[in-house]
Scaffold this motif. Structure first.
Motif, short mmCIF file in Angstrom:
data_model
loop_
_atom_site.label_atom_id
_atom_site.label_comp_id
_atom_site.label_asym_id
_atom_site.label_seq_id
_atom_site.Cartn_x
_atom_site.Cartn_y
_atom_site.Cartn_z
N THR A 136 -28.45 -5.81 -1.20
CA THR A 136 -29.76 -5.48 -1.77
C THR A 136 -29.87 -6.05 -3.18
OG1 THR A 136 -29.83 -3.47 -0.44
CG2 THR A 136 -31.34 -3.60 -2.31
N ARG A 137 -28.81 -5.93 -3.95
CA ARG A 137 -28.80 -6.50 -5.31
C ARG A 137 -29.02 -8.01 -5.26
NH1 ARG A 137 -24.64 -3.95 -7.16
NH2 ARG A 137 -23.16 -5.32 -6.16
N ASP A 138 -28.37 -8.68 -4.27
CA ASP A 138 -28.56 -10.12 -4.12
C ASP A 138 -30.01 -10.47 -3.79
OD1 ASP A 138 -25.87 -10.47 -4.59
OD2 ASP A 138 -25.36 -10.86 -2.49
N ILE A 139 -30.61 -9.70 -2.90
CA ILE A 139 -32.02 -9.94 -2.55
C ILE A 139 -32.90 -9.79 -3.78
CG2 ILE A 139 -33.99 -8.96 -1.29
CD1 ILE A 139 -31.99 -8.35 0.99
N ASP A 185 -47.38 -10.27 -5.94
CA ASP A 185 -47.43 -8.85 -6.34
C ASP A 185 -47.49 -7.95 -5.12
OD1 ASP A 185 -47.43 -9.63 -8.99
OD2 ASP A 185 -49.61 -9.45 -9.21
N GLU A 186 -48.29 -8.35 -4.14
CA GLU A 186 -48.41 -7.57 -2.91
C GLU A 186 -47.08 -7.53 -2.16
OE1 GLU A 186 -50.59 -7.84 1.44
OE2 GLU A 186 -51.42 -9.01 -0.21
N PHE A 187 -46.42 -8.68 -2.07
CA PHE A 187 -45.12 -8.76 -1.40
C PHE A 187 -44.11 -7.84 -2.07
CE2 PHE A 187 -40.87 -10.55 -0.91
CZ PHE A 187 -40.79 -10.67 0.47
N GLU A 188 -44.07 -7.90 -3.39
CA GLU A 188 -43.12 -7.06 -4.13
C GLU A 188 -43.40 -5.58 -3.91
OE1 GLU A 188 -41.04 -6.97 -8.47
OE2 GLU A 188 -43.17 -7.48 -8.40
N GLU A 209 -40.22 -0.87 -1.78
CA GLU A 209 -39.88 0.03 -0.68
C GLU A 209 -38.43 -0.17 -0.23
OE1 GLU A 209 -41.32 0.97 3.87
OE2 GLU A 209 -42.74 0.06 2.49
N LEU A 210 -37.99 -1.41 -0.17
CA LEU A 210 -36.60 -1.69 0.20
C LEU A 210 -35.64 -1.02 -0.77
CD1 LEU A 210 -34.40 -3.30 1.78
CD2 LEU A 210 -34.70 -5.08 0.04
N SER A 211 -35.89 -1.18 -2.04
CA SER A 211 -35.03 -0.60 -3.06
C SER A 211 -34.99 0.93 -2.94
CB SER A 211 -35.50 -1.02 -4.44
OG SER A 211 -34.62 -0.58 -5.42
N ALA A 212 -36.13 1.54 -2.76
CA ALA A 212 -36.19 3.00 -2.63
C ALA A 212 -35.46 3.46 -1.37
CB ALA A 212 -37.64 3.46 -2.60
N ASN A 213 -35.64 2.74 -0.26
CA ASN A 213 -34.97 3.12 0.98
C ASN A 213 -33.46 2.96 0.88
OD1 ASN A 213 -37.29 3.91 2.34
ND2 ASN A 213 -37.64 1.88 3.20
N VAL A 214 -33.02 1.91 0.22
CA VAL A 214 -31.58 1.70 0.05
C VAL A 214 -31.00 2.82 -0.82
CG1 VAL A 214 -29.83 0.21 -1.01
CG2 VAL A 214 -31.58 -0.76 0.50
N ASN A 215 -31.69 3.18 -1.87
CA ASN A 215 -31.21 4.27 -2.73
C ASN A 215 -31.09 5.57 -1.94
OD1 ASN A 215 -31.03 2.60 -4.96
ND2 ASN A 215 -33.05 3.16 -5.72
N ARG A 216 -32.08 5.88 -1.11
CA ARG A 216 -32.01 7.09 -0.28
C ARG A 216 -30.87 7.00 0.72
NH1 ARG A 216 -37.68 6.80 -0.73
NH2 ARG A 216 -37.88 5.62 1.20
N THR A 217 -30.68 5.83 1.29
CA THR A 217 -29.62 5.64 2.27
C THR A 217 -28.24 5.82 1.64
OG1 THR A 217 -31.01 4.15 3.55
CG2 THR A 217 -28.64 4.01 3.93
#
Length: 70
Positions: free
Chosen positions: A14-17, A34-37, A43-51
């Motif tokens: 995730t850090r690499d991405i 901006d939309e992509f981010e 969302e990816l970052s938040a989901n990884v943190n929860r995981t």
């Protein structure tokens, strides 16, 4: 299955991405970037943190189960 290794791999990838995204943003600056981010990377970052939190809790439970079975 070593959850700690999996957690480290997940956070590293995730850090690499996110680092590559920062490089990409220096060349791609418009509404779509901006939309992509906001749609994917935040969302990816938040989901990884929860995981990661869930994996840590699961590791604790598995260690307790292992200890109780000894």
């Amino acid at each position: 299955m070593n959850l700690n290794d999996q957690k480290s791999r997940l956070t590293g990838l995730t850090r690499d991405i996110l680092l590559r995204w920062e490089e990409t943003k220096s060349h791609w600056r418009d509404a779509k970037s901006d939309e992509f981010e906001s749609r994917y990377l935040i969302e990816l970052s938040a989901n990884v943190n929860r995981t990661v939190i869930i994996l840590e809790k699961l590791e604790t439970v598995l260690k307790k189960v292992e200890h109780d079975c000894e």
